[in-house]
Motif scaffolding. Structure first.
Motif, PDB file in Angstrom:
ATOM      1  N   ARG A 101      -0.059  10.833  -0.917  1.00  0.00           N
ATOM      2  CA  ARG A 101       0.055   9.660  -0.045  1.00  0.00           C
ATOM      3  C   ARG A 101       1.155   9.866   0.993  1.00  0.00           C
ATOM      4  O   ARG A 101       0.995   9.528   2.166  1.00  0.00           O
ATOM      5  CB  ARG A 101       0.346   8.416  -0.886  1.00  0.00           C
ATOM      6  CG  ARG A 101      -0.875   7.860  -1.593  1.00  0.00           C
ATOM      7  CD  ARG A 101      -0.519   6.648  -2.445  1.00  0.00           C
ATOM      8  NE  ARG A 101      -1.714   6.051  -3.016  1.00  0.00           N
ATOM      9  CZ  ARG A 101      -2.407   5.081  -2.453  1.00  0.00           C
ATOM     10  NH1 ARG A 101      -2.016   4.589  -1.299  1.00  0.00           N
ATOM     11  NH2 ARG A 101      -3.488   4.596  -3.027  1.00  0.00           N
TER      12      ARG A 101
ATOM     13  N   TYR B 133       4.055   4.238  -0.423  1.00  0.00           N
ATOM     14  CA  TYR B 133       2.839   4.024   0.374  1.00  0.00           C
ATOM     15  C   TYR B 133       1.675   3.528  -0.475  1.00  0.00           C
ATOM     16  O   TYR B 133       0.577   4.058  -0.419  1.00  0.00           O
ATOM     17  CB  TYR B 133       2.464   5.296   1.130  1.00  0.00           C
ATOM     18  CG  TYR B 133       3.493   5.660   2.169  1.00  0.00           C
ATOM     19  CD1 TYR B 133       3.546   4.981   3.388  1.00  0.00           C
ATOM     20  CD2 TYR B 133       4.438   6.657   1.919  1.00  0.00           C
ATOM     21  CE1 TYR B 133       4.510   5.283   4.329  1.00  0.00           C
ATOM     22  CE2 TYR B 133       5.406   6.967   2.872  1.00  0.00           C
ATOM     23  CZ  TYR B 133       5.439   6.279   4.067  1.00  0.00           C
ATOM     24  OH  TYR B 133       6.402   6.581   5.008  1.00  0.00           O
ATOM     25  N   GLN B 134       1.969   2.498  -1.275  1.00  0.00           N
ATOM     26  CA  GLN B 134       0.868   1.809  -1.942  1.00  0.00           C
ATOM     27  C   GLN B 134      -0.144   1.353  -0.895  1.00  0.00           C
ATOM     28  O   GLN B 134      -1.343   1.349  -1.126  1.00  0.00           O
ATOM     29  CB  GLN B 134       1.396   0.598  -2.713  1.00  0.00           C
ATOM     30  CG  GLN B 134       2.337   0.943  -3.864  1.00  0.00           C
ATOM     31  CD  GLN B 134       1.591   1.339  -5.106  1.00  0.00           C
ATOM     32  OE1 GLN B 134       0.365   1.375  -5.102  1.00  0.00           O
ATOM     33  NE2 GLN B 134       2.309   1.662  -6.174  1.00  0.00           N
TER      34      GLN B 134
ATOM     35  N   VAL C 250      -4.691   5.898   3.093  1.00  0.00           N
ATOM     36  CA  VAL C 250      -3.918   7.139   2.867  1.00  0.00           C
ATOM     37  C   VAL C 250      -4.158   7.666   1.445  1.00  0.00           C
ATOM     38  O   VAL C 250      -3.328   8.376   0.891  1.00  0.00           O
ATOM     39  CB  VAL C 250      -2.402   6.934   3.101  1.00  0.00           C
ATOM     40  CG1 VAL C 250      -2.082   6.755   4.572  1.00  0.00           C
ATOM     41  CG2 VAL C 250      -1.872   5.764   2.275  1.00  0.00           C
ATOM     42  N   GLU C 251      -5.301   7.325   0.862  1.00  0.00           N
ATOM     43  CA  GLU C 251      -5.572   7.721  -0.522  1.00  0.00           C
ATOM     44  C   GLU C 251      -5.630   9.236  -0.663  1.00  0.00           C
ATOM     45  O   GLU C 251      -5.983   9.960   0.266  1.00  0.00           O
ATOM     46  CB  GLU C 251      -6.902   7.111  -0.996  1.00  0.00           C
ATOM     47  CG  GLU C 251      -6.868   5.608  -1.200  1.00  0.00           C
ATOM     48  CD  GLU C 251      -6.937   4.850   0.110  1.00  0.00           C
ATOM     49  OE1 GLU C 251      -7.353   5.452   1.128  1.00  0.00           O
ATOM     50  OE2 GLU C 251      -6.560   3.664   0.140  1.00  0.00           O
ATOM     51  N   ALA C 252      -5.310   9.698  -1.865  1.00  0.00           N
ATOM     52  CA  ALA C 252      -5.262  11.136  -2.121  1.00  0.00           C
ATOM     53  C   ALA C 252      -6.618  11.806  -1.926  1.00  0.00           C
ATOM     54  O   ALA C 252      -6.693  13.006  -1.635  1.00  0.00           O
ATOM     55  CB  ALA C 252      -4.759  11.381  -3.544  1.00  0.00           C
TER      56      ALA C 252
ATOM     57  N   TYR D 119      -0.443   1.852   3.570  1.00  0.00           N
ATOM     58  CA  TYR D 119       0.141   2.334   4.826  1.00  0.00           C
ATOM     59  C   TYR D 119      -0.122   1.243   5.870  1.00  0.00           C
ATOM     60  O   TYR D 119      -1.240   1.090   6.367  1.00  0.00           O
ATOM     61  CB  TYR D 119      -0.504   3.660   5.240  1.00  0.00           C
ATOM     62  CG  TYR D 119       0.095   4.258   6.494  1.00  0.00           C
ATOM     63  CD1 TYR D 119       1.199   5.101   6.412  1.00  0.00           C
ATOM     64  CD2 TYR D 119      -0.435   3.972   7.748  1.00  0.00           C
ATOM     65  CE1 TYR D 119       1.756   5.652   7.564  1.00  0.00           C
ATOM     66  CE2 TYR D 119       0.110   4.515   8.893  1.00  0.00           C
ATOM     67  CZ  TYR D 119       1.209   5.358   8.796  1.00  0.00           C
ATOM     68  OH  TYR D 119       1.770   5.898   9.940  1.00  0.00           O
TER      69      TYR D 119
ATOM     70  N   GLU E  46      -0.425  11.937  -6.934  1.00  0.00           N
ATOM     71  CA  GLU E  46      -0.986  11.061  -5.910  1.00  0.00           C
ATOM     72  C   GLU E  46       0.092  10.599  -4.942  1.00  0.00           C
ATOM     73  O   GLU E  46      -0.157  10.445  -3.745  1.00  0.00           O
ATOM     74  CB  GLU E  46      -1.652   9.851  -6.559  1.00  0.00           C
ATOM     75  CG  GLU E  46      -2.332   8.945  -5.534  1.00  0.00           C
ATOM     76  CD  GLU E  46      -3.087   7.802  -6.165  1.00  0.00           C
ATOM     77  OE1 GLU E  46      -3.329   6.817  -5.460  1.00  0.00           O
ATOM     78  OE2 GLU E  46      -3.427   7.915  -7.356  1.00  0.00           O
TER      79      GLU E  46
ATOM     80  N   ARG F 257      -0.075  12.247   3.693  1.00  0.00           N
ATOM     81  CA  ARG F 257      -1.004  11.615   4.631  1.00  0.00           C
ATOM     82  C   ARG F 257      -0.293  10.600   5.525  1.00  0.00           C
ATOM     83  O   ARG F 257      -0.617  10.463   6.707  1.00  0.00           O
ATOM     84  CB  ARG F 257      -2.145  10.949   3.856  1.00  0.00           C
ATOM     85  CG  ARG F 257      -3.145  11.985   3.340  1.00  0.00           C
ATOM     86  CD  ARG F 257      -3.895  11.511   2.107  1.00  0.00           C
ATOM     87  NE  ARG F 257      -4.854  12.522   1.657  1.00  0.00           N
ATOM     88  CZ  ARG F 257      -4.508  13.656   1.035  1.00  0.00           C
ATOM     89  NH1 ARG F 257      -3.227  13.925   0.791  1.00  0.00           N
ATOM     90  NH2 ARG F 257      -5.433  14.536   0.664  1.00  0.00           N
TER      91      ARG F 257
ATOM     92  N   THR G 191       2.685   4.758  -9.094  1.00  0.00           N
ATOM     93  CA  THR G 191       1.758   5.754  -8.565  1.00  0.00           C
ATOM     94  C   THR G 191       2.008   7.095  -9.243  1.00  0.00           C
ATOM     95  O   THR G 191       3.153   7.549  -9.294  1.00  0.00           O
ATOM     96  CB  THR G 191       1.955   5.920  -7.038  1.00  0.00           C
ATOM     97  OG1 THR G 191       1.805   4.645  -6.412  1.00  0.00           O
ATOM     98  CG2 THR G 191       0.949   6.895  -6.470  1.00  0.00           C
TER      99      THR G 191
END
Length: 219
Positions: free
Chosen positions: A104, A129-130, A193-195, A132, A100, A107, A96
């Motif tokens: 993540r 957190y690929q 939880v994407e940016a 959540y 980003e 979030r 990641t």
């Protein structure tokens, strides 16, 4: 890589059944037999004690799979492999980007502090957190699938990360006891939880979950 290590017909390779059917498929293409071991309920990766219990005289290798941004306990797993002379392969996730990754984690921390009625993931050092992933235990009340349908109806793009463990799929069906794997497949749900998500988006996700959380027994 399995073939290059001499793994083939007559051998077993220990793999997780929680996701990654392609790992088991690669083992069979090498001519070996997948042997499914249970997972750690916190990391969702192979549990070292479960792997040890799965090893037989035919076991030749172990495939360690990192899951959802949490790393497996490679130290403990490599100790088991060393005791039994097993070849070890690691299957990781895509990296990641740093900007980003920070978003993540921010979030994820927001949801950690606000979600009620579901079990939030244990963060730990290095969690990227690929995905959540929360737990939605049924307890005789609305279960994970009903919870997910209700969230989607409220505009939350959630998804079930692993619906059917590999040892229940046609072609890999095994009569083995994997209670943590089965429980994780029944209870886990990935929340976004994407940016790209805004503060308003995160508030909406938490509010939608908490509106349903009161229907569940405390996790």
């Amino acid at each position: 890589m399995l073939r290059a290590a001499g793994v083939g017909v007559g051998h077993e390779v220990v793999v997780p059944a929680f996701g990654n059917a392609e790992i088991a498929e690669a083992v069979t293409r090498a001519g070996a037999l997948p042997a499914f071991a249970d997972i750690d309920p916190v990391t969702y990766c192979l549990d070292a004690a479960a792997v040890e219990a799965t090893v037989t005289p035919r076991t030749a290798a172990l495939v360690v799979v990192h899951r959802f941004g949490r790393r497996a306990d490679t130290g403990a797993l490599r100790e088991v492999a060393a005791r039994h002379g097993l070849f070890v392969l690691e299957h990781g996730e895509s990296e990641t980007p740093y900007d980003e990754l920070a978003s993540r984690r921010e979030r994820a921390a927001y949801l950690d502090a606000r979600l009620k009625g579901v079990r939030t993931p244990a963060g730990g050092d290095g969690h990227t957190y690929q995905q959540y992933v929360v737990r939605v235990p049924g307890n005789g009340r609305p279960d994970r699938d009903a919870f997910a349908r209700a969230l989607r109806a409220r505009g939350v793009d959630c998804r079930v990360p692993v619906r059917t463990p590999v040892h229940r799929l046609p072609g890999f069906r095994r009569c083995v006891s994997l209670p943590e794997t089965e429980r994780a497949a029944d209870e886990t749900l990935a929340l976004p939880v994407e940016a790209a998500l805004t503060k308003r988006d995160m508030h909406r996700i938490a509010a939608a979950c908490n509106a349903l959380g009161g229907l569940l027994q405390p996790a």
